[in-house]
Design a protein around this motif. Sequence first.
Motif, PDB file in Angstrom:
ATOM      1  N   ARG A 295       2.720  -6.084   8.067  1.00  0.00           N
ATOM      2  CA  ARG A 295       3.641  -6.722   7.137  1.00  0.00           C
ATOM      3  C   ARG A 295       2.897  -7.716   6.242  1.00  0.00           C
ATOM      4  NH1 ARG A 295       7.842  -8.471  10.606  1.00  0.00           N
ATOM      5  NH2 ARG A 295       8.506  -6.287  10.448  1.00  0.00           N
ATOM      6  N   GLY A 296       3.232  -7.704   4.966  1.00  0.00           N
ATOM      7  CA  GLY A 296       2.569  -8.570   4.006  1.00  0.00           C
ATOM      8  C   GLY A 296       1.385  -7.905   3.323  1.00  0.00           C
ATOM      9  N   PHE A 297       0.968  -6.761   3.865  1.00  0.00           N
ATOM     10  CA  PHE A 297      -0.166  -6.004   3.299  1.00  0.00           C
ATOM     11  C   PHE A 297       0.207  -4.522   3.218  1.00  0.00           C
ATOM     12  CE2 PHE A 297      -1.666  -9.775   5.454  1.00  0.00           C
ATOM     13  CZ  PHE A 297      -2.496 -10.369   4.513  1.00  0.00           C
ATOM     14  N   ASP A 298       1.452  -4.272   2.843  1.00  0.00           N
ATOM     15  CA  ASP A 298       2.028  -2.917   2.899  1.00  0.00           C
ATOM     16  C   ASP A 298       2.024  -2.259   1.527  1.00  0.00           C
ATOM     17  OD1 ASP A 298       3.826  -4.772   1.927  1.00  0.00           O
ATOM     18  OD2 ASP A 298       5.580  -3.841   2.857  1.00  0.00           O
ATOM     19  N   ASP A 299       0.869  -2.325   0.848  1.00  0.00           N
ATOM     20  CA  ASP A 299       0.778  -1.759  -0.500  1.00  0.00           C
ATOM     21  C   ASP A 299       1.030  -0.260  -0.528  1.00  0.00           C
ATOM     22  OD1 ASP A 299      -1.889  -2.361   0.843  1.00  0.00           O
ATOM     23  OD2 ASP A 299      -2.508  -0.786  -0.541  1.00  0.00           O
ATOM     24  N   VAL A 300       0.580   0.453   0.500  1.00  0.00           N
ATOM     25  CA  VAL A 300       0.774   1.908   0.508  1.00  0.00           C
ATOM     26  C   VAL A 300       2.249   2.249   0.698  1.00  0.00           C
ATOM     27  CG1 VAL A 300       0.281   4.048   1.757  1.00  0.00           C
ATOM     28  CG2 VAL A 300      -1.570   2.446   1.264  1.00  0.00           C
ATOM     29  N   ALA A 301       2.908   1.580   1.637  1.00  0.00           N
ATOM     30  CA  ALA A 301       4.334   1.836   1.856  1.00  0.00           C
ATOM     31  C   ALA A 301       5.128   1.552   0.587  1.00  0.00           C
ATOM     32  CB  ALA A 301       4.857   0.991   3.011  1.00  0.00           C
ATOM     33  N   ARG A 302       4.820   0.447  -0.076  1.00  0.00           N
ATOM     34  CA  ARG A 302       5.533   0.109  -1.310  1.00  0.00           C
ATOM     35  C   ARG A 302       5.197   1.087  -2.433  1.00  0.00           C
ATOM     36  NH1 ARG A 302       3.568  -4.263  -3.246  1.00  0.00           N
ATOM     37  NH2 ARG A 302       2.074  -4.873  -1.645  1.00  0.00           N
ATOM     38  N   SER A 303       3.952   1.529  -2.470  1.00  0.00           N
ATOM     39  CA  SER A 303       3.550   2.493  -3.498  1.00  0.00           C
ATOM     40  C   SER A 303       4.264   3.830  -3.309  1.00  0.00           C
ATOM     41  CB  SER A 303       2.032   2.689  -3.463  1.00  0.00           C
ATOM     42  OG  SER A 303       1.344   1.495  -3.759  1.00  0.00           O
ATOM     43  N   LEU A 304       4.360   4.274  -2.070  1.00  0.00           N
ATOM     44  CA  LEU A 304       5.062   5.524  -1.804  1.00  0.00           C
ATOM     45  C   LEU A 304       6.538   5.406  -2.172  1.00  0.00           C
ATOM     46  CD1 LEU A 304       3.471   6.592   1.611  1.00  0.00           C
ATOM     47  CD2 LEU A 304       3.087   7.631  -0.627  1.00  0.00           C
ATOM     48  N   ALA A 305       7.117   4.228  -1.922  1.00  0.00           N
ATOM     49  CA  ALA A 305       8.530   4.030  -2.234  1.00  0.00           C
ATOM     50  C   ALA A 305       8.782   3.980  -3.739  1.00  0.00           C
ATOM     51  CB  ALA A 305       9.032   2.746  -1.572  1.00  0.00           C
TER      52      ALA A 305
END
Length: 325
Positions: A208-218
Amino acid sequence: MSTIEMIHAAESRLQGHARRTPLLSSPFLDEIAGRRVLIKAECLQHTGSFKFRGGWSAVSALSPDTRARGVIAFSSGNHAQGVALAAKRHDAPAVIIMPSDAPRLKIDNTRALGAEVVLYDRASEDRDAIGERLARERGLTLIKPFDEPQVIAGQGTTGLEIADQAADAGVSEADVLICCGGGGLTSGIALALADRAPGLRPRPVEPRGFDDVARSLASGGIERNNRMSGSPCDAILTPEPGQITFPILKRLCGPGLVVSDDEALRAVALAFSRLKIVVEPGGAVALAAALFHAPEIEGDAVIVVATGGNVDAGVFRDALARFGD
């Protein structure tokens, strides 16, 4: 761009050099997760992480003349050690750029493998710029930690093994949870599974706080983290997904998963007590997701990649003291 053909070529070059790591299980972990959990123990790979695969793939793919001039890499520790060992075994010089806050164990191990270590401040300095400058000045070949086709190909050999081992275990459909920084391992595994085991769905896992990939996929576009330190999951703290890796992740991966630092540390303790393996926090986030985020996962079984075991003694003791049996 990495391809399945490159992964198969890397597999041939890695033959006799990389370990075929086991797929472990524990009834106790199955009970916590509410489903069958199979753990690919890449923490038992040479240098303590999957990164040896990509390091060997990239170094071994160089021409002899290029390799003799030396290689350079930047890493918080695991890619550093993988490239350093691969270079040493090829009698090639290696320069490794590491953040000054990397675990002391990783810095010491990289130096012990014969590499020259250059430290930098990850909060204020650009490691890409440092690496490109030194590569240019010294005539070294830069081996990036994730956004490099031959590195991705080497990491993808993990996926070939997962496909075969899952089939042996009778699992043909499952989410495959992968600790994810810049996406080199995740994209490599995704390519391998799409070819060999399409019923296995890769999913990146981040702190959490370093979830660039999850946010990018979303969002469908590359998102960037606004800080680069402050988590024990140091091995997978990257600014953003790679330009090479993200299109692969977007095409082949399911939604990202995000876990807390405490969940990662608890997974470290459980991996030790129930599997008798040592996993660093960044290498345990996928296990944490399997154990503590069960409603976000599909299927009767889940496959987890335990990506690295190079943990500082103090962090390991803290995890066991807080979350051990």
